[in-house]
Write a protein that holds these residues in place. Structure first.
Motif, PDB file in Angstrom:
ATOM      1  N   TYR A  44     -72.198 103.034   0.772  1.00 32.64           N
ATOM      2  CA  TYR A  44     -73.047 104.173   0.444  1.00 32.64           C
ATOM      3  C   TYR A  44     -74.324 103.606  -0.157  1.00 32.64           C
ATOM      4  O   TYR A  44     -74.279 102.649  -0.934  1.00 32.64           O
ATOM      5  CB  TYR A  44     -72.384 105.099  -0.585  1.00 32.64           C
ATOM      6  N   PHE A  45     -75.462 104.217   0.210  1.00 27.60           N
ATOM      7  CA  PHE A  45     -76.745 103.776  -0.315  1.00 27.60           C
ATOM      8  C   PHE A  45     -77.529 104.956  -0.865  1.00 27.60           C
ATOM      9  O   PHE A  45     -77.388 106.086  -0.377  1.00 27.60           O
ATOM     10  CB  PHE A  45     -77.573 103.083   0.783  1.00 27.60           C
ATOM     11  N   ARG A  46     -78.360 104.660  -1.861  1.00 28.50           N
ATOM     12  CA  ARG A  46     -79.232 105.701  -2.409  1.00 28.50           C
ATOM     13  C   ARG A  46     -80.047 106.299  -1.262  1.00 28.50           C
ATOM     14  O   ARG A  46     -80.587 105.575  -0.434  1.00 28.50           O
ATOM     15  CB  ARG A  46     -80.146 105.114  -3.479  1.00 28.50           C
ATOM     16  N   ASN A  47     -80.127 107.614  -1.237  1.00 27.64           N
ATOM     17  CA  ASN A  47     -80.817 108.341  -0.173  1.00 27.64           C
ATOM     18  C   ASN A  47     -82.281 108.560  -0.572  1.00 27.64           C
ATOM     19  O   ASN A  47     -82.634 109.593  -1.133  1.00 27.64           O
ATOM     20  CB  ASN A  47     -80.109 109.672   0.095  1.00 27.64           C
ATOM     21  N   GLY A  48     -83.111 107.554  -0.318  1.00 27.66           N
ATOM     22  CA  GLY A  48     -84.529 107.634  -0.668  1.00 27.66           C
ATOM     23  C   GLY A  48     -84.718 107.831  -2.154  1.00 27.66           C
ATOM     24  O   GLY A  48     -84.119 107.130  -2.973  1.00 27.66           O
ATOM     25  N   ASP A  49     -85.519 108.815  -2.530  1.00 31.72           N
ATOM     26  CA  ASP A  49     -85.780 109.111  -3.940  1.00 31.72           C
ATOM     27  C   ASP A  49     -84.820 110.158  -4.491  1.00 31.72           C
ATOM     28  O   ASP A  49     -84.910 110.533  -5.659  1.00 31.72           O
ATOM     29  CB  ASP A  49     -87.221 109.613  -4.129  1.00 31.72           C
ATOM     30  N   LYS A  50     -83.918 110.644  -3.654  1.00 33.68           N
ATOM     31  CA  LYS A  50     -82.988 111.691  -4.085  1.00 33.68           C
ATOM     32  C   LYS A  50     -81.897 111.114  -4.976  1.00 33.68           C
ATOM     33  O   LYS A  50     -81.545 109.942  -4.879  1.00 33.68           O
ATOM     34  CB  LYS A  50     -82.343 112.360  -2.862  1.00 33.68           C
ATOM     35  N   ILE A  74     -66.024 109.070  -7.521  1.00 30.80           N
ATOM     36  CA  ILE A  74     -66.069 107.686  -8.005  1.00 30.80           C
ATOM     37  C   ILE A  74     -67.396 107.044  -7.615  1.00 30.80           C
ATOM     38  O   ILE A  74     -68.068 106.414  -8.429  1.00 30.80           O
ATOM     39  CB  ILE A  74     -64.875 106.872  -7.453  1.00 30.80           C
ATOM     40  N   CYS A  75     -67.799 107.220  -6.361  1.00 30.98           N
ATOM     41  CA  CYS A  75     -69.059 106.627  -5.901  1.00 30.98           C
ATOM     42  C   CYS A  75     -70.247 107.175  -6.678  1.00 30.98           C
ATOM     43  O   CYS A  75     -71.135 106.418  -7.084  1.00 30.98           O
ATOM     44  CB  CYS A  75     -69.250 106.881  -4.402  1.00 30.98           C
ATOM     45  N   GLY A  76     -70.282 108.466  -6.879  1.00 30.69           N
ATOM     46  CA  GLY A  76     -71.380 109.077  -7.624  1.00 30.69           C
ATOM     47  C   GLY A  76     -71.430 108.613  -9.073  1.00 30.69           C
ATOM     48  O   GLY A  76     -72.511 108.499  -9.661  1.00 30.69           O
ATOM     49  N   GLN A  77     -70.255 108.337  -9.642  1.00 26.67           N
ATOM     50  CA  GLN A  77     -70.215 107.834 -11.019  1.00 26.67           C
ATOM     51  C   GLN A  77     -70.754 106.410 -11.089  1.00 26.67           C
ATOM     52  O   GLN A  77     -71.456 106.052 -12.041  1.00 26.67           O
ATOM     53  CB  GLN A  77     -68.782 107.890 -11.562  1.00 26.67           C
ATOM     54  N   ILE A 107     -61.636 101.363  -5.098  1.00 24.39           N
ATOM     55  CA  ILE A 107     -62.475 100.433  -5.849  1.00 24.39           C
ATOM     56  C   ILE A 107     -63.896 100.568  -5.320  1.00 24.39           C
ATOM     57  O   ILE A 107     -64.113 100.649  -4.112  1.00 24.39           O
ATOM     58  CB  ILE A 107     -61.965  98.975  -5.750  1.00 24.39           C
ATOM     59  N   VAL A 108     -64.855 100.641  -6.246  1.00 25.46           N
ATOM     60  CA  VAL A 108     -66.261 100.764  -5.889  1.00 25.46           C
ATOM     61  C   VAL A 108     -67.042  99.726  -6.696  1.00 25.46           C
ATOM     62  O   VAL A 108     -66.910  99.660  -7.914  1.00 25.46           O
ATOM     63  CB  VAL A 108     -66.798 102.190  -6.173  1.00 25.46           C
ATOM     64  N   ILE A 109     -67.853  98.931  -5.979  1.00 28.36           N
ATOM     65  CA  ILE A 109     -68.643  97.879  -6.611  1.00 28.36           C
ATOM     66  C   ILE A 109     -70.109  98.103  -6.245  1.00 28.36           C
ATOM     67  O   ILE A 109     -70.447  98.207  -5.060  1.00 28.36           O
ATOM     68  CB  ILE A 109     -68.202  96.468  -6.123  1.00 28.36           C
ATOM     69  N   PRO A 110     -71.004  98.186  -7.250  1.00 32.29           N
ATOM     70  CA  PRO A 110     -72.416  98.429  -6.959  1.00 32.29           C
ATOM     71  C   PRO A 110     -73.103  97.221  -6.330  1.00 32.29           C
ATOM     72  O   PRO A 110     -72.683  96.074  -6.527  1.00 32.29           O
ATOM     73  CB  PRO A 110     -73.016  98.751  -8.328  1.00 32.29           C
ATOM     74  N   ILE A 111     -74.164  97.514  -5.583  1.00 27.13           N
ATOM     75  CA  ILE A 111     -75.018  96.489  -4.987  1.00 27.13           C
ATOM     76  C   ILE A 111     -76.380  96.587  -5.677  1.00 27.13           C
ATOM     77  O   ILE A 111     -76.994  97.659  -5.693  1.00 27.13           O
ATOM     78  CB  ILE A 111     -75.196  96.715  -3.471  1.00 27.13           C
ATOM     79  N   PHE A 112     -76.818  95.473  -6.229  1.00 22.64           N
ATOM     80  CA  PHE A 112     -78.100  95.442  -6.936  1.00 22.64           C
ATOM     81  C   PHE A 112     -79.127  94.635  -6.158  1.00 22.64           C
ATOM     82  O   PHE A 112     -78.822  93.550  -5.658  1.00 22.64           O
ATOM     83  CB  PHE A 112     -77.934  94.811  -8.322  1.00 22.64           C
ATOM     84  N   VAL A 113     -80.334  95.170  -6.043  1.00 15.93           N
ATOM     85  CA  VAL A 113     -81.469  94.444  -5.494  1.00 15.93           C
ATOM     86  C   VAL A 113     -82.562  94.485  -6.552  1.00 15.93           C
ATOM     87  O   VAL A 113     -82.967  95.574  -6.983  1.00 15.93           O
ATOM     88  CB  VAL A 113     -81.950  95.069  -4.161  1.00 15.93           C
ATOM     89  N   ASN A 114     -82.979  93.303  -6.980  1.00 23.20           N
ATOM     90  CA  ASN A 114     -83.992  93.196  -8.051  1.00 23.20           C
ATOM     91  C   ASN A 114     -83.598  94.012  -9.277  1.00 23.20           C
ATOM     92  O   ASN A 114     -84.420  94.702  -9.878  1.00 23.20           O
ATOM     93  CB  ASN A 114     -85.369  93.620  -7.541  1.00 23.20           C
ATOM     94  N   GLY A 115     -82.315  93.959  -9.636  1.00 22.05           N
ATOM     95  CA  GLY A 115     -81.825  94.626 -10.828  1.00 22.05           C
ATOM     96  C   GLY A 115     -81.586  96.115 -10.684  1.00 22.05           C
ATOM     97  O   GLY A 115     -81.158  96.769 -11.628  1.00 22.05           O
ATOM     98  N   ASP A 122     -67.433 100.711  -1.032  1.00 21.89           N
ATOM     99  CA  ASP A 122     -66.374 101.636  -1.423  1.00 21.89           C
ATOM    100  C   ASP A 122     -65.149 101.308  -0.584  1.00 21.89           C
ATOM    101  O   ASP A 122     -65.240 101.246   0.643  1.00 21.89           O
ATOM    102  CB  ASP A 122     -66.842 103.073  -1.160  1.00 21.89           C
ATOM    103  N   ILE A 123     -64.031 101.077  -1.246  1.00 16.06           N
ATOM    104  CA  ILE A 123     -62.788 100.747  -0.541  1.00 16.06           C
ATOM    105  C   ILE A 123     -61.679 101.660  -1.018  1.00 16.06           C
ATOM    106  O   ILE A 123     -61.432 101.783  -2.221  1.00 16.06           O
ATOM    107  CB  ILE A 123     -62.400  99.266  -0.743  1.00 16.06           C
ATOM    108  N   ASP A 124     -61.027 102.304  -0.052  1.00 17.78           N
ATOM    109  CA  ASP A 124     -59.860 103.145  -0.324  1.00 17.78           C
ATOM    110  C   ASP A 124     -58.614 102.400   0.116  1.00 17.78           C
ATOM    111  O   ASP A 124     -58.629 101.670   1.118  1.00 17.78           O
ATOM    112  CB  ASP A 124     -59.928 104.454   0.470  1.00 17.78           C
ATOM    113  N   SER A 125     -57.534 102.613  -0.624  1.00 22.14           N
ATOM    114  CA  SER A 125     -56.253 102.010  -0.285  1.00 22.14           C
ATOM    115  C   SER A 125     -55.166 103.069  -0.264  1.00 22.14           C
ATOM    116  O   SER A 125     -55.136 103.956  -1.112  1.00 22.14           O
ATOM    117  CB  SER A 125     -55.887 100.929  -1.307  1.00 22.14           C
ATOM    118  N   ASN A 126     -54.288 102.942   0.704  1.00 17.30           N
ATOM    119  CA  ASN A 126     -53.119 103.816   0.787  1.00 17.30           C
ATOM    120  C   ASN A 126     -51.958 103.262  -0.034  1.00 17.30           C
ATOM    121  O   ASN A 126     -50.869 103.830  -0.036  1.00 17.30           O
ATOM    122  CB  ASN A 126     -52.699 104.006   2.246  1.00 17.30           C
ATOM    123  N   THR A 127     -52.202 102.159  -0.726  1.00 19.79           N
ATOM    124  CA  THR A 127     -51.215 101.504  -1.582  1.00 19.79           C
ATOM    125  C   THR A 127     -51.534 101.830  -3.035  1.00 19.79           C
ATOM    126  O   THR A 127     -52.673 101.657  -3.462  1.00 19.79           O
ATOM    127  CB  THR A 127     -51.275  99.971  -1.381  1.00 19.79           C
TER     128      THR A 127
END
Length: 151
Positions: A44-50, A74-77, A107-115, A122-127
């Protein structure tokens, strides 16, 4: 396959000549195919300036959640907190957006570019409760590599 074996394959994808979206999809495919408890892998990526996230490349069951407002689920948080978020039991989360009744953990891990937090994996598990610190460290590595092709 363990995470150390996947690192050279991630590096190879990142260094390849395909488009960014093709590389992201290839990473999704690699992770979903080689980590038994990764049942849905996407970006998931930020949708422009929204103040919302937009679904990018993914592998797994189709989802209706193509746009997620900041703070929702979770992603929005993670978009707001800039922190990793490991959910051992999605049913225990009040702010969880259900994508499938088979999903037990996320599990959700952010991606940072220039801070700046520009997106996330985003990864979902059935376990139930499958994610460890090793998953976090590996996915942080993946996100750091991805940030190089997004800057």
């Amino acid at each position: 396959m363990n995470f150390h074996q996947l690192i050279p394959q991630v590096d190879s994808i990142i260094q390849g000549s395909s488009s960014v979206d093709e590389k992201l999809l290839a990473i999704c495919t690699l992770l979903e195919a080689n980590v038994e408890y990764y049942n849905w892998v996407g970006f998931y990526f930020r949708n422009g300036d929204k103040e919302e996230l937009k679904l990018g490349p993914y592998v797994g069951a189709p989802t209706d959640h193509t746009i997620i407002p900041f703070g929702k689920g979770i992603c929005g948080q993670v978009a707001v907190s800039n922190q990793n978020f490991v959910v051992p039991d999605v049913s225990a989360q009040d702010n969880y957006i259900a994508c499938s009744i088979t999903v037990k953990a996320e599990i959700v891990i952010p991606i940072f570019v220039n801070g700046e937090n520009i997106g996330q994996i985003d990864i979902d598990s059935n376990t139930p409760d499958p994610f460890t610190e090793a998953d976090e460290r590996f996915l942080e590595y993946v996100c750091a590599q991805i940030s190089k092709i997004l800057s």
